[in-house]
Design a protein around this motif. Structure first.
Motif, PDB file in Angstrom:
ATOM      1  N   TYR B  31       0.853  -1.185   0.000  1.00  0.00           N
ATOM      2  CA  TYR B  31       0.000   0.000   0.000  1.00  0.00           C
ATOM      3  C   TYR B  31       0.890   1.238   0.000  1.00  0.00           C
ATOM      4  O   TYR B  31       1.966   1.240   0.605  1.00  0.00           O
ATOM      5  CB  TYR B  31      -0.855   0.052   1.274  1.00  0.00           C
ATOM      6  N   VAL B  32       0.427   2.302  -0.647  1.00  0.00           N
ATOM      7  CA  VAL B  32       1.136   3.578  -0.511  1.00  0.00           C
ATOM      8  C   VAL B  32       0.131   4.653  -0.128  1.00  0.00           C
ATOM      9  O   VAL B  32      -0.944   4.766  -0.729  1.00  0.00           O
ATOM     10  CB  VAL B  32       1.929   3.951  -1.794  1.00  0.00           C
ATOM     11  N   ALA B  33       0.483   5.396   0.914  1.00  0.00           N
ATOM     12  CA  ALA B  33      -0.392   6.488   1.377  1.00  0.00           C
ATOM     13  C   ALA B  33       0.117   7.781   0.742  1.00  0.00           C
ATOM     14  O   ALA B  33      -0.135   8.041  -0.428  1.00  0.00           O
ATOM     15  CB  ALA B  33      -0.385   6.526   2.895  1.00  0.00           C
ATOM     16  N   GLY B  34       0.905   8.574   1.457  1.00  0.00           N
ATOM     17  CA  GLY B  34       1.438   9.808   0.878  1.00  0.00           C
ATOM     18  C   GLY B  34       2.640   9.578  -0.020  1.00  0.00           C
ATOM     19  O   GLY B  34       2.991  10.423  -0.841  1.00  0.00           O
ATOM     20  N   GLY B  35       3.309   8.457   0.163  1.00  0.00           N
ATOM     21  CA  GLY B  35       4.465   8.133  -0.675  1.00  0.00           C
ATOM     22  C   GLY B  35       5.779   8.736  -0.202  1.00  0.00           C
ATOM     23  O   GLY B  35       6.826   8.498  -0.801  1.00  0.00           O
ATOM     24  N   THR B  36       5.735   9.506   0.883  1.00  0.00           N
ATOM     25  CA  THR B  36       6.944  10.231   1.293  1.00  0.00           C
ATOM     26  C   THR B  36       7.967   9.328   1.978  1.00  0.00           C
ATOM     27  O   THR B  36       9.124   9.712   2.130  1.00  0.00           O
ATOM     28  CB  THR B  36       6.587  11.392   2.238  1.00  0.00           C
ATOM     29  N   ASP B  37       7.553   8.151   2.392  1.00  0.00           N
ATOM     30  CA  ASP B  37       8.482   7.175   2.973  1.00  0.00           C
ATOM     31  C   ASP B  37       8.732   6.037   1.973  1.00  0.00           C
ATOM     32  O   ASP B  37       9.877   5.666   1.717  1.00  0.00           O
ATOM     33  CB  ASP B  37       7.877   6.607   4.268  1.00  0.00           C
ATOM     34  N   LEU B  38       7.662   5.534   1.377  1.00  0.00           N
ATOM     35  CA  LEU B  38       7.813   4.386   0.465  1.00  0.00           C
ATOM     36  C   LEU B  38       8.599   4.744  -0.796  1.00  0.00           C
ATOM     37  O   LEU B  38       9.499   3.993  -1.200  1.00  0.00           O
ATOM     38  CB  LEU B  38       6.440   3.821   0.064  1.00  0.00           C
ATOM     39  N   TYR B  39       8.280   5.882  -1.423  1.00  0.00           N
ATOM     40  CA  TYR B  39       8.946   6.182  -2.699  1.00  0.00           C
ATOM     41  C   TYR B  39      10.458   6.410  -2.526  1.00  0.00           C
ATOM     42  O   TYR B  39      11.244   5.886  -3.327  1.00  0.00           O
ATOM     43  CB  TYR B  39       8.250   7.335  -3.423  1.00  0.00           C
ATOM     44  N   PRO B  40      10.913   7.164  -1.507  1.00  0.00           N
ATOM     45  CA  PRO B  40      12.369   7.215  -1.305  1.00  0.00           C
ATOM     46  C   PRO B  40      12.966   5.819  -1.089  1.00  0.00           C
ATOM     47  O   PRO B  40      14.038   5.512  -1.614  1.00  0.00           O
ATOM     48  CB  PRO B  40      12.540   8.092  -0.061  1.00  0.00           C
ATOM     49  N   ASN B  41      12.274   4.984  -0.330  1.00  0.00           N
ATOM     50  CA  ASN B  41      12.773   3.621  -0.106  1.00  0.00           C
ATOM     51  C   ASN B  41      12.820   2.823  -1.403  1.00  0.00           C
ATOM     52  O   ASN B  41      13.731   2.022  -1.618  1.00  0.00           O
ATOM     53  CB  ASN B  41      11.911   2.895   0.935  1.00  0.00           C
ATOM     54  N   MET B  42      11.841   3.036  -2.251  1.00  0.00           N
ATOM     55  CA  MET B  42      11.851   2.337  -3.545  1.00  0.00           C
ATOM     56  C   MET B  42      12.979   2.878  -4.432  1.00  0.00           C
ATOM     57  O   MET B  42      13.628   2.119  -5.152  1.00  0.00           O
ATOM     58  CB  MET B  42      10.494   2.486  -4.235  1.00  0.00           C
ATOM     59  N   LYS B  43      13.201   4.188  -4.370  1.00  0.00           N
ATOM     60  CA  LYS B  43      14.305   4.758  -5.170  1.00  0.00           C
ATOM     61  C   LYS B  43      15.653   4.209  -4.701  1.00  0.00           C
ATOM     62  O   LYS B  43      16.569   4.031  -5.492  1.00  0.00           O
ATOM     63  CB  LYS B  43      14.285   6.286  -5.077  1.00  0.00           C
ATOM     64  N   ARG B  44      15.763   3.963  -3.408  1.00  0.00           N
ATOM     65  CA  ARG B  44      17.011   3.376  -2.887  1.00  0.00           C
ATOM     66  C   ARG B  44      17.029   1.856  -3.038  1.00  0.00           C
ATOM     67  O   ARG B  44      17.990   1.212  -2.626  1.00  0.00           O
ATOM     68  CB  ARG B  44      17.169   3.713  -1.404  1.00  0.00           C
ATOM     69  N   ARG B  45      15.933   1.297  -3.536  1.00  0.00           N
ATOM     70  CA  ARG B  45      15.802  -0.157  -3.752  1.00  0.00           C
ATOM     71  C   ARG B  45      15.833  -0.953  -2.444  1.00  0.00           C
ATOM     72  O   ARG B  45      16.265  -2.103  -2.441  1.00  0.00           O
ATOM     73  CB  ARG B  45      16.873  -0.688  -4.712  1.00  0.00           C
ATOM     74  N   VAL B  46      15.389  -0.336  -1.341  1.00  0.00           N
ATOM     75  CA  VAL B  46      15.259  -1.128  -0.119  1.00  0.00           C
ATOM     76  C   VAL B  46      13.850  -1.724  -0.001  1.00  0.00           C
ATOM     77  O   VAL B  46      13.632  -2.662   0.755  1.00  0.00           O
ATOM     78  CB  VAL B  46      15.627  -0.342   1.169  1.00  0.00           C
ATOM     79  N   GLN B  47      12.908  -1.137  -0.716  1.00  0.00           N
ATOM     80  CA  GLN B  47      11.575  -1.738  -0.829  1.00  0.00           C
ATOM     81  C   GLN B  47      11.261  -1.783  -2.322  1.00  0.00           C
ATOM     82  O   GLN B  47      11.406  -0.756  -3.006  1.00  0.00           O
ATOM     83  CB  GLN B  47      10.534  -0.920  -0.071  1.00  0.00           C
TER      84      GLN B  47
END
Lengths: 172, 333
Positions: B31-47
């Motif tokens: 799930y993604v809510a605001g994206g301010t935590d998930l998207y940086p993590n995805m950009k760093r490839r940790v999620q």
């Protein structure tokens, strides 16, 4: 794997745009790379600098962390949409006049965040300006010129005299 | 340039629909809510979810309802800016409004949500880095590796609880609703977390956090949140103290103190709380001040600061009693 593109439509700076992009692309990428609106800067791309700030439906957000898909059907304002035809916005005038924009990389983000502040609060205190702009980082100016430029822009927008002090223009 | 990895995007229009999509796709979805935590993590490839379920279209997850006397409910997709500006919350829960107002920056708060903040990933200097950085020293156990680089002999991950609202919401006894494939449940916020840097929540696979339920305001308790960080903006807490005291007249009848930013969950300062219960605590009273200082000193021991965030761990640990005492003084009114 190439994800299929989707057709997205949004209004950018009053102009309707339709463009096809892949779902994982951010608003920042689509603005800069597909619509050639390179006034929006990419800085840290992680939400840690504010350089990519744009307004989505009037609210300042970081375009590096918004999917272009999420902006579909919304009104996007970038720095290219701040001026009114040939007339610069007071924020642009005073950023230039005071040297609040030096290398200029952060300026677009600062001005868009400030635009929202002045819409909500036409007569902000220095502290309110500082708070509203606390999500934007500048490595050149030391911020004082930026705060002064916002104060002068606010005065002009209120219809008051907005002559910069000699000190603001030339230093002591 | 840091680009997001490719994924399929889903945009359900209700929480029930979101849960169904998650059930259909299993662990590949997120799930993604605001994206301010998930998207940086995805950009760093940790999620790296391949199915992203955006909750922004779920109108049933937005808004503030209820009353202070009965208990206010906040939808998980309510942005932190909306929460901060809500008149009912400002009047009834000033400590929560304060905690929300010191999260990151105004721009991030326009995007980030209360649900996202409750489920903020734990953080670590060895984890919140680009793929290349992490690869260069060999991956850590929180993502792709098997060593905890802050404590290499440790069998567990020590990533840090870094949400500002969590220590406070644990302390005040707030609750959350979750829905998932097995139905709906409502649990205390404190039970949503466990002491592990990787599996830091007790959320079951596919479960969606839908609402935050705040306790009724009856005038018998006061709460406070105090945050330590290097800059007055942007930074995550390197200490985040949530404190809650209940009073009968001037006498403290119940206390709960949680230490955030100093372990993988908001650690209870149990001994501190025990020392305050039954004591007369009046603002400005020298004896009360002594009791608070002595009780706060007991927060030193449970604080497990390690060198995996900003500032020296030893200094952060020393600061715990100072910030606990400040938060407790706030609760005296």
């Amino acid at each position: 794997m190439t994800a299929p593109k989707v057709l997205g439509g949004f209004v950018v700076n009053g102009e309707r745009h339709q463009t096809a992009f892949q779902p994982h692309r951010t608003l920042l990428e689509v603005l800069r790379e597909d619509l050639d609106l390179t006034g929006t800067k990419h800085g840290c791309e992680l939400g840690e600098c504010g350089a990519c700030t744009v307004l989505v439906d009037g609210t300042p957000v970081l375009s590096c962390l918004v999917l272009a898909l999420e902006a579909q059907g919304k009104d996007v304002t970038t720095i290219e949409g701040l001026a009114d035809g040939p007339d610069l916005h007071p924020l642009q005038d005073f950023f230039a006049e005071l040297g609040a924009s030096q290398c200029g990389y952060c300026s677009a983000g600062f001005m868009l965040a400030a635009k929202k502040l002045l819409e909500d609060n036409p007569d902000p205190t220095r502290d309110e300006i500082r708070r509203a702009l606390s999500g934007n980082i500048c490595r050149c100016t030391g911020y004082i010129k930026i705060f002064e430029a916002v104060e002068l822009a606010a005065r002009r927008l209120r219809g008051e005299d907005a002559t910069p002090s000699r000190e603001a223009l030339h230093g002591q | 340039m840091l680009r997001l990895p490719r994924f399929t995007y889903h945009r359900p229009t209700s929480a029930a629909e979101a849960v169904k999509i998650a059930a259909d796709h299993g662990p590949a979805s997120q799930y993604v809510a605001g994206g301010t935590d998930l998207y940086p993590n995805m950009k760093r490839r940790v999620q790296t979810p391949t199915e992203v379920i955006a909750l922004s279209g779920c109108a049933d997850l937005v808004g503030v309802s209820g009353s202070a006397a009965e208990g206010i409910t906040v939808g998980a997709m309510t942005t932190l800016t909306s929460l901060e500006k809500d008149p009912a919350l400002q009047a009834a829960h000033p400590a929560l409004v304060h905690a929300a107002s010191v999260i990151s920056t105004p721009l991030l708060r326009n995007m980030g949500t209360i649900g996202g903040n409750l489920l903020l990933d734990t953080r670590c200097n060895y984890y919140d880095q680009s793929h290349e950085w992490r690869e260069s020293i060999s991956f850590c156990m929180k993502c792709s590796g098997d060593t905890c680089w802050v404590a290499p002999s440790s069998p567990r991950c020590w990533a840090v609880q870094s949400s500002d609202t969590v220590p406070l919401l644990c302390a005040v006894g707030a609750e959350v609703s979750l829905i998932g494939p097995e139905g709906e449940r409502r649990i205390p916020v404190a039970d949503l977390y466990q002491d592990d840097g990787i599996a830091f929540t007790t959320k079951k696979p596919g479960e969606l956090l839908t609402h935050l339920h705040l306790p009724a305001v009856d005038g018998t308790w006061r709460a406070s949140y105090r945050k330590l960080r290097r800059r007055d903006t942007f930074d995550f807490p390197v200490l985040g103290i949530g404190a809650w005291l209940r009073f009968d007249g001037d006498v403290c009848t119940a206390a709960e103190i949680r230490i955030g930013g100093a372990g993988s969950y908001a650690i209870p300062a149990t001994k501190t709380a025990e020392l305050l219960i039954g004591e007369k605590l009046v603002a400005g009273d020298a004896a009360a001040e002594e009791r608070i200082t002595a009780a706060a000193q007991e927060a030193f021991k449970p604080t497990r600061a390690m060198d995996n965030t900003d500032h020296f761990a030893s200094w952060r640990k020393k600061m715990a009693p100072v910030f606990v005492a400040r938060a407790l003084r706030d609760c005296l009114g």
